[in-house]
Design a protein around this motif. Structure first.
Motif, PDB file in Angstrom:
ATOM      1  N   TYR B   5     -13.419   2.040  -8.238  1.00 29.29           N
ATOM      2  CA  TYR B   5     -13.967   2.405  -6.935  1.00 29.29           C
ATOM      3  C   TYR B   5     -15.095   3.411  -7.095  1.00 29.29           C
ATOM      4  CZ  TYR B   5      -9.385   0.548  -5.827  1.00 29.29           C
ATOM      5  OH  TYR B   5      -8.269  -0.257  -5.756  1.00 29.29           O
ATOM      6  N   GLN B   6     -16.128   3.209  -6.306  1.00 36.62           N
ATOM      7  CA  GLN B   6     -17.265   4.122  -6.317  1.00 36.62           C
ATOM      8  C   GLN B   6     -17.521   4.654  -4.913  1.00 36.62           C
ATOM      9  OE1 GLN B   6     -19.921   1.354  -9.193  1.00 36.62           O
ATOM     10  NE2 GLN B   6     -20.877   3.285  -8.600  1.00 36.62           N
ATOM     11  N   GLU B  22     -19.143   9.455  -7.363  1.00 33.92           N
ATOM     12  CA  GLU B  22     -17.780   9.397  -7.859  1.00 33.92           C
ATOM     13  C   GLU B  22     -17.420   8.007  -8.351  1.00 33.92           C
ATOM     14  OE1 GLU B  22     -16.953  13.468  -6.768  1.00 33.92           O
ATOM     15  OE2 GLU B  22     -15.975  12.031  -8.107  1.00 33.92           O
ATOM     16  N   CYS B  23     -16.607   7.954  -9.404  1.00 30.57           N
ATOM     17  CA  CYS B  23     -16.113   6.682  -9.925  1.00 30.57           C
ATOM     18  C   CYS B  23     -14.677   6.892 -10.396  1.00 30.57           C
ATOM     19  CB  CYS B  23     -16.966   6.183 -11.082  1.00 30.57           C
ATOM     20  SG  CYS B  23     -16.340   4.644 -11.817  1.00 30.57           S
ATOM     21  N   SER B  24     -13.787   6.058  -9.897  1.00 30.34           N
ATOM     22  CA  SER B  24     -12.387   6.139 -10.298  1.00 30.34           C
ATOM     23  C   SER B  24     -11.843   4.754 -10.587  1.00 30.34           C
ATOM     24  CB  SER B  24     -11.544   6.773  -9.178  1.00 30.34           C
ATOM     25  OG  SER B  24     -11.917   8.107  -8.968  1.00 30.34           O
ATOM     26  N   HIS B  73     -11.229   9.196 -13.979  1.00 32.58           N
ATOM     27  CA  HIS B  73     -12.324   9.721 -13.186  1.00 32.58           C
ATOM     28  C   HIS B  73     -13.556   9.985 -14.056  1.00 32.58           C
ATOM     29  CE1 HIS B  73     -13.720  12.918 -10.094  1.00 32.58           C
ATOM     30  NE2 HIS B  73     -14.029  11.723  -9.679  1.00 32.58           N
ATOM     31  N   PHE B  74     -14.723   9.504 -13.611  1.00 34.12           N
ATOM     32  CA  PHE B  74     -15.948   9.633 -14.412  1.00 34.12           C
ATOM     33  C   PHE B  74     -17.134   9.873 -13.473  1.00 34.12           C
ATOM     34  CE2 PHE B  74     -18.284   9.603 -18.108  1.00 34.12           C
ATOM     35  CZ  PHE B  74     -19.104   8.517 -18.340  1.00 34.12           C
ATOM     36  N   GLU B 103     -13.833  -6.820 -21.850  1.00 36.84           N
ATOM     37  CA  GLU B 103     -14.741  -7.078 -20.738  1.00 36.84           C
ATOM     38  C   GLU B 103     -14.914  -5.822 -19.898  1.00 36.84           C
ATOM     39  OE1 GLU B 103     -11.721  -9.791 -18.520  1.00 36.84           O
ATOM     40  OE2 GLU B 103     -13.072  -9.015 -16.992  1.00 36.84           O
ATOM     41  N   LEU B 104     -16.095  -5.738 -19.274  1.00 35.65           N
ATOM     42  CA  LEU B 104     -16.396  -4.631 -18.378  1.00 35.65           C
ATOM     43  C   LEU B 104     -16.001  -5.020 -16.949  1.00 35.65           C
ATOM     44  CD1 LEU B 104     -18.033  -3.661 -20.826  1.00 35.65           C
ATOM     45  CD2 LEU B 104     -19.813  -2.925 -19.229  1.00 35.65           C
ATOM     46  N   PHE B 105     -15.322  -4.105 -16.280  1.00 37.96           N
ATOM     47  CA  PHE B 105     -15.010  -4.262 -14.869  1.00 37.96           C
ATOM     48  C   PHE B 105     -15.940  -3.321 -14.113  1.00 37.96           C
ATOM     49  CE2 PHE B 105     -11.125  -6.739 -15.123  1.00 37.96           C
ATOM     50  CZ  PHE B 105     -10.695  -6.497 -16.420  1.00 37.96           C
ATOM     51  N   PHE B 106     -16.737  -3.867 -13.213  1.00 42.00           N
ATOM     52  CA  PHE B 106     -17.725  -3.067 -12.498  1.00 42.00           C
ATOM     53  C   PHE B 106     -17.224  -2.669 -11.119  1.00 42.00           C
ATOM     54  CE2 PHE B 106     -21.605  -3.040 -14.961  1.00 42.00           C
ATOM     55  CZ  PHE B 106     -21.417  -4.076 -15.870  1.00 42.00           C
TER      56      PHE B 106
END
Lengths: 112, 115
Positions: B5-6, B22-24, B73-74, B103-106
């Motif tokens: 989530y962003q 925010e990114c979680s 959290h990043f 794989e990347l999850f965006f």
């Protein structure tokens, strides 16, 4: 370091086939393929690892030529839902486990 | 099902302001990334992290900073926003190598406009 994708854009009618290429000047550990539709986040399609086999997912498949450091994405019998921008992301062999560097993308437009 | 989530999704601010995107993620992924993407253009890697207390700069110098105090959290911070920072910022996560396909999850992105 950025992989080179070709072509930049492809226009197809439903049912036609397309090939998208991704090449790198560095020895690669892995190649990822993602599709991004307008206004959305990229979505994972498949990953090809050094020494791995060709992958397939429904009518979308990909190959990885380790000698040429090149991957190709094959879209057969294209559907309207295939429209979007396709990105390859590469992971150099000497930087395995770091982060993907993406190509500039190939825009695919499929019409009925 | 990816759970990343962003916030905010959209932000319009004036030049010189400090902002934090925010990114979680709730998947327990060790690796997290920030990419910058102008509409219809390529994704530029700006920061990534291997895990807690690990941060690395990417190829694009974006004058931003990140922190990784918790696995989930990043956040990305711009100390003084400029019009050149106008772009979409995509956060992604992936499991550690060897545990999955990698794989990347965006996330859905944060679209920033600096006036």
């Amino acid at each position: 370091q950025q992989p080179v994708q070709s072509p930049q854009a492809v226009i197809l009618r439903e049912g036609e086939d397309a090939v998208i290429n991704c090449s790198s000047s560095k020895a690669l550990y892995s190649v990822h393929w993602y599709r991004q539709k307008h206004g959305e986040a990229p979505v994972f399609l498949m990953i090809l690892l050094k020494g791995g086999e060709q992958k397939g997912h429904d009518k979308i498949s990909a190959s990885f030529n380790e000698k040429k450091q090149q991957s190709s994405l094959y879209l057969t019998a294209s559907q309207l839902s295939y429209s979007g921008t396709y990105f390859c992301g590469t992971e150099p062999f000497n930087q395995a486990g770091t982060a993907l560097i993406f190509g500039k993308g190939t825009t695919l437009s499929v019409s009925s | 099902e990816a759970d990343i989530y962003q916030t905010p999704r959209y932000l319009v601010i004036g030049t010189g302001k400090k902002i934090t995107l925010e990114c979680s993620q709730t998947m327990g992924h060790d690796k997290m990334y920030w990419y910058q993407q102008d509409p219809g253009m390529e994704l530029h890697l700006i920061h990534y992290s291997y895990g807690v207390n690990s941060t690395e700069k990417g190829d694009l110098s974006s004058e931003s900073t990140v922190s990784r105090i918790r696995t989930e959290h990043f956040p990305l911070t711009l100390e003084s926003a400029r019009p050149s920072h106008t772009s979409q910022y995509l956060c992604a996560s992936s499991p550690a190598p060897g545990t999955d396909t990698g794989e990347l999850f965006f996330g859905e992105g944060s679209r920033l406009t600096v006036l």
